[in-house]
Motif scaffolding. Structure first.
Motif, PDB file in Angstrom:
ATOM      1  N   GLN A  34       0.702  -1.342  -0.104  1.00  0.00           N
ATOM      2  CA  GLN A  34      -0.353   0.242   0.086  1.00  0.00           C
ATOM      3  C   GLN A  34       0.669   1.245  -0.120  1.00  0.00           C
ATOM      4  OE1 GLN A  34      -1.372  -1.161   3.773  1.00  0.00           O
ATOM      5  NE2 GLN A  34      -3.398  -1.589   3.116  1.00  0.00           N
ATOM      6  N   GLY A  35       0.158   2.437  -0.489  1.00  0.00           N
ATOM      7  CA  GLY A  35       1.194   3.262   0.037  1.00  0.00           C
ATOM      8  C   GLY A  35       1.436   4.338   1.290  1.00  0.00           C
ATOM      9  N   VAL A  36       0.147   3.437   1.832  1.00  0.00           N
ATOM     10  CA  VAL A  36       0.137   4.001   3.653  1.00  0.00           C
ATOM     11  C   VAL A  36      -0.548   2.865   4.163  1.00  0.00           C
ATOM     12  CG1 VAL A  36      -1.364   5.813   3.425  1.00  0.00           C
ATOM     13  CG2 VAL A  36       0.018   5.857   5.443  1.00  0.00           C
ATOM     14  N   THR A  37      -0.650   2.177   5.631  1.00  0.00           N
ATOM     15  CA  THR A  37      -1.678   1.713   6.106  1.00  0.00           C
ATOM     16  C   THR A  37      -2.542   2.232   6.979  1.00  0.00           C
ATOM     17  OG1 THR A  37      -0.501   1.738   8.233  1.00  0.00           O
ATOM     18  CG2 THR A  37       0.367  -0.117   6.850  1.00  0.00           C
ATOM     19  N   GLY A  38      -4.194   2.272   7.092  1.00  0.00           N
ATOM     20  CA  GLY A  38      -4.201   2.552   7.960  1.00  0.00           C
ATOM     21  C   GLY A  38      -5.349   3.851   6.974  1.00  0.00           C
ATOM     22  N   ASP A  39      -5.210   4.133   5.734  1.00  0.00           N
ATOM     23  CA  ASP A  39      -6.010   4.162   4.800  1.00  0.00           C
ATOM     24  C   ASP A  39      -7.105   3.906   3.682  1.00  0.00           C
ATOM     25  OD1 ASP A  39      -6.550   6.307   2.162  1.00  0.00           O
ATOM     26  OD2 ASP A  39      -4.615   6.842   1.756  1.00  0.00           O
ATOM     27  N   ALA A  40      -8.739   4.266   3.810  1.00  0.00           N
ATOM     28  CA  ALA A  40      -9.327   3.684   3.703  1.00  0.00           C
ATOM     29  C   ALA A  40      -9.470   3.549   1.692  1.00  0.00           C
ATOM     30  CB  ALA A  40     -10.612   4.302   3.983  1.00  0.00           C
ATOM     31  N   PHE A  41      -8.211   4.533   1.483  1.00  0.00           N
ATOM     32  CA  PHE A  41      -8.804   3.710   0.067  1.00  0.00           C
ATOM     33  C   PHE A  41      -8.189   2.411  -0.419  1.00  0.00           C
ATOM     34  CE2 PHE A  41      -6.162   4.162  -4.154  1.00  0.00           C
ATOM     35  CZ  PHE A  41      -6.584   4.483  -5.108  1.00  0.00           C
ATOM     36  N   TYR A  42      -6.290   2.537   0.774  1.00  0.00           N
ATOM     37  CA  TYR A  42      -5.168   0.792   0.237  1.00  0.00           C
ATOM     38  C   TYR A  42      -6.726  -0.170   0.788  1.00  0.00           C
ATOM     39  CZ  TYR A  42      -2.157   4.231  -1.848  1.00  0.00           C
ATOM     40  OH  TYR A  42      -1.458   5.572  -1.768  1.00  0.00           O
ATOM     41  N   VAL A  43      -7.227   0.188   1.603  1.00  0.00           N
ATOM     42  CA  VAL A  43      -8.204  -0.898   2.646  1.00  0.00           C
ATOM     43  C   VAL A  43      -8.539  -1.318   1.502  1.00  0.00           C
ATOM     44  CG1 VAL A  43      -9.907  -1.267   4.225  1.00  0.00           C
ATOM     45  CG2 VAL A  43      -8.227   0.050   4.939  1.00  0.00           C
ATOM     46  N   THR A  44      -9.528  -0.370   0.361  1.00  0.00           N
ATOM     47  CA  THR A  44     -10.391  -1.111  -0.741  1.00  0.00           C
ATOM     48  C   THR A  44      -9.439  -1.612  -1.448  1.00  0.00           C
ATOM     49  OG1 THR A  44     -11.949   1.290   0.591  1.00  0.00           O
ATOM     50  CG2 THR A  44     -12.377  -0.060  -1.807  1.00  0.00           C
ATOM     51  N   MET A  45      -8.831  -1.181  -2.038  1.00  0.00           N
ATOM     52  CA  MET A  45      -8.452  -1.538  -2.822  1.00  0.00           C
ATOM     53  C   MET A  45      -7.743  -2.695  -2.212  1.00  0.00           C
ATOM     54  SD  MET A  45      -4.558  -0.183  -5.209  1.00  0.00           S
ATOM     55  CE  MET A  45      -5.171   1.460  -4.988  1.00  0.00           C
ATOM     56  N   GLY A  46      -7.283  -3.326  -1.407  1.00  0.00           N
ATOM     57  CA  GLY A  46      -6.834  -4.452  -0.801  1.00  0.00           C
ATOM     58  C   GLY A  46      -7.771  -5.639  -0.856  1.00  0.00           C
ATOM     59  N   CYS A  47      -9.295  -5.129  -0.567  1.00  0.00           N
ATOM     60  CA  CYS A  47     -10.624  -5.814  -0.655  1.00  0.00           C
ATOM     61  C   CYS A  47     -10.693  -6.386  -2.436  1.00  0.00           C
ATOM     62  CB  CYS A  47     -11.816  -4.993  -0.515  1.00  0.00           C
ATOM     63  SG  CYS A  47     -12.617  -5.256   1.359  1.00  0.00           S
ATOM     64  N   GLY A  48     -10.318  -5.201  -3.284  1.00  0.00           N
ATOM     65  CA  GLY A  48     -10.404  -5.932  -4.787  1.00  0.00           C
ATOM     66  C   GLY A  48      -9.340  -7.449  -4.864  1.00  0.00           C
ATOM     67  N   VAL A  49      -8.259  -6.411  -4.916  1.00  0.00           N
ATOM     68  CA  VAL A  49      -7.052  -7.230  -4.234  1.00  0.00           C
ATOM     69  C   VAL A  49      -7.693  -8.612  -4.210  1.00  0.00           C
ATOM     70  CG1 VAL A  49      -4.566  -7.582  -3.460  1.00  0.00           C
ATOM     71  CG2 VAL A  49      -5.452  -5.974  -4.835  1.00  0.00           C
ATOM     72  N   GLN A  50      -7.976  -8.771  -2.796  1.00  0.00           N
ATOM     73  CA  GLN A  50      -7.613 -10.446  -1.770  1.00  0.00           C
ATOM     74  C   GLN A  50      -9.037 -10.846  -3.199  1.00  0.00           C
ATOM     75  OE1 GLN A  50      -9.042  -9.314   1.995  1.00  0.00           O
ATOM     76  NE2 GLN A  50      -6.776  -9.960   2.553  1.00  0.00           N
ATOM     77  N   ALA A  58      -4.742 -17.680  -6.047  1.00  0.00           N
ATOM     78  CA  ALA A  58      -3.524 -17.069  -5.892  1.00  0.00           C
ATOM     79  C   ALA A  58      -3.766 -16.554  -3.784  1.00  0.00           C
ATOM     80  CB  ALA A  58      -3.251 -15.884  -6.332  1.00  0.00           C
ATOM     81  N   THR A  59      -2.163 -17.072  -3.830  1.00  0.00           N
ATOM     82  CA  THR A  59      -2.362 -16.161  -2.187  1.00  0.00           C
ATOM     83  C   THR A  59      -1.980 -14.089  -2.566  1.00  0.00           C
ATOM     84  OG1 THR A  59      -0.538 -17.392  -2.334  1.00  0.00           O
ATOM     85  CG2 THR A  59      -2.096 -18.128  -1.340  1.00  0.00           C
ATOM     86  N   VAL A  60      -1.811 -14.209  -1.423  1.00  0.00           N
ATOM     87  CA  VAL A  60      -1.626 -12.408  -1.371  1.00  0.00           C
ATOM     88  C   VAL A  60      -0.779 -12.111   0.347  1.00  0.00           C
ATOM     89  CG1 VAL A  60      -4.134 -11.080  -1.032  1.00  0.00           C
ATOM     90  CG2 VAL A  60      -2.183 -10.310  -1.961  1.00  0.00           C
ATOM     91  N   SER A  61      -0.383 -11.388  -0.109  1.00  0.00           N
ATOM     92  CA  SER A  61       0.086 -10.893   1.769  1.00  0.00           C
ATOM     93  C   SER A  61       0.375  -9.104   1.423  1.00  0.00           C
ATOM     94  CB  SER A  61       1.167 -10.729   1.833  1.00  0.00           C
ATOM     95  OG  SER A  61       2.405 -10.274   0.839  1.00  0.00           O
ATOM     96  N   ILE A  62      -0.790  -8.294   2.279  1.00  0.00           N
ATOM     97  CA  ILE A  62      -0.699  -6.750   2.160  1.00  0.00           C
ATOM     98  C   ILE A  62      -0.173  -6.276   3.058  1.00  0.00           C
ATOM     99  CG2 ILE A  62      -2.172  -5.208   2.388  1.00  0.00           C
ATOM    100  CD1 ILE A  62      -4.297  -7.446   1.325  1.00  0.00           C
ATOM    101  N   GLN A  63       1.158  -5.073   2.777  1.00  0.00           N
ATOM    102  CA  GLN A  63       1.523  -4.649   4.017  1.00  0.00           C
ATOM    103  C   GLN A  63       1.883  -3.488   3.303  1.00  0.00           C
ATOM    104  OE1 GLN A  63       3.642  -8.210   3.018  1.00  0.00           O
ATOM    105  NE2 GLN A  63       3.196  -6.717   0.915  1.00  0.00           N
ATOM    106  N   GLY A  64       2.079  -2.267   4.410  1.00  0.00           N
ATOM    107  CA  GLY A  64       2.567  -0.604   4.023  1.00  0.00           C
ATOM    108  C   GLY A  64       3.150  -0.117   5.615  1.00  0.00           C
ATOM    109  N   ALA A  65       3.490   1.357   4.890  1.00  0.00           N
ATOM    110  CA  ALA A  65       4.320   2.286   5.686  1.00  0.00           C
ATOM    111  C   ALA A  65       3.328   2.417   6.967  1.00  0.00           C
ATOM    112  CB  ALA A  65       5.417   2.635   4.660  1.00  0.00           C
TER     113      ALA A  65
END
Ligand code: T6T
Length: 315
Positions: A34-50, A58-65
């Motif tokens: 992610q660009g940054v953790t705790g940002d609803a934009f990237y959280v929502t993107m992560g839902c699409g990714v998952q 596929a398996t996916v790990s999600i992380q960010g600064a």
């Protein structure tokens, strides 16, 4: 960084809706930075990714600064590279300084897809997927024209220079403002993604220029801060705020009448498209070098419509 990554995964599982467990064993191993953790934009993107990863096995790990900062994102990327995923989806936090760290990934044979933000030179990345950011900036100015039709001073609140998305948004806004002589653009103030700083800057700007008619906040944190600043100045509703993104705080401010319009991106689609491109490339299928996704302008008028509701981010 590892802890921050774990926290992000837990939030995603809670907020995506449906079954968010990752795909089966034996499929491709993907990582989303992610660009940054705790940002609803990237959280929502992560839902699409998952969701897409699961669909494709596929398996996916999600992380960010924890801050939107290339010096903090680089070690997260390096640790992901050393875990040898098949593909990395990443939102680079600087268009120039993230080029070299990302090159290390492609040089190691890892497929890279840029999601949301991009690089000045994309090199060997498979695909760059982002919103129409310049168009969104122009749309934000158009919204201010409608909200404050007599013209006047406008101000832009931005994260920091060097980010492809917000640079394009300020450009789109500024070009549109230049074309209408009724408006004076006071220019951009940078707030480093800090709502408290944005609030302070907006309060000070309204003291210096009490006749400001409109504020464009180029992302979620700027919009939250701008709405606090306008409220603190007692100018709620009088100074029109148009913000990028549609997280729960921004929607609350829209309902309360502090923010008048939100340019909602499609982070979920950016995430699903990102996984799709990564897996296509891993399978040797053809991919698209750039993909542009759209946006929805959410106001009080369409907030409760199905279109408005579908545009809101998850948290
Ligand atoms: O606006 C989004 C994203 O598009 C931008 O690149 C960074 O900020 C956000 O994540 C919102 O906080």
């Amino acid at each position: 960084a590892a802890l921050a990554g774990l926290a992000a995964v837990a939030m995603l599982a809670a907020g995506c809706g449906g079954d968010s467990s990752s795909g089966g064993d034996g499929g491709y191993k993907l990582a989303f930075i992610q660009g940054v953790t705790g940002d609803a934009f990237y959280v929502t993107m992560g839902c699409g990714v998952q969701q897409k990863a699961k669909e494709l096995g596929a398996t996916v790990s999600i992380q960010g600064a924890q801050k939107f900062d290339p010096t903090l994102q680089t070690p997260v990327l390096q640790s992901v590279i050393s875990s040898r995923p098949d593909a990395i989806l990443i939102a680079p936090t600087d268009a120039k300084s993230m080029e070299q760290p990302i090159k290390q990934a492609t040089a190691a044979g890892i497929k890279v897809v840029l999601v949301d933000t991009t690089l000045e030179n994309t090199g060997d990345v498979v695909s760059s997927i982002s919103s129409d950011n310049e168009g969104g900036g122009a749309a934000a100015f158009k919204a201010i024209q409608q909200l404050a039709p007599n013209g006047g001073k406008v101000l832009v609140i931005d994260n920091q220079p060097g980010i492809s998305t917000s640079d394009a948004r300020t450009k789109g806004f500024d070009d549109a403002a230049k074309a209408d002589s009724k408006y004076t653009n006071l220019g951009v103030q940078y707030v480093q993604n800090d709502p408290a700083k944005a609030a302070q800057i907006v309060t000070a700007a309204l003291q210096k220029d009490p006749d400001i008619v409109g504020i464009f906040a180029t992302n979620l944190f700027g919009a939250t801060g701008a709405s606090t600043g306008v409220r603190q100045a007692g100018k709620q509703g009088a100074v029109k705020i148009v913000g990028f993104d549609a997280g729960s705080d921004q929607v609350k401010a829209l309902q309360e009448g502090t923010i008048q319009a939100l340019i909602a991106q499609q982070p979920g689609t950016i995430g699903t498209d990102g996984v799709d491109q990564a897996v296509k490339s891993l399978k040797g299928e053809s991919t698209e070098k750039t993909i542009q996704t759209g946006f929805t302008i959410v106001t009080k008028d369409n907030l409760n419509s199905s279109e408005g509701q579908a545009a809101l981010y998850k948290s």
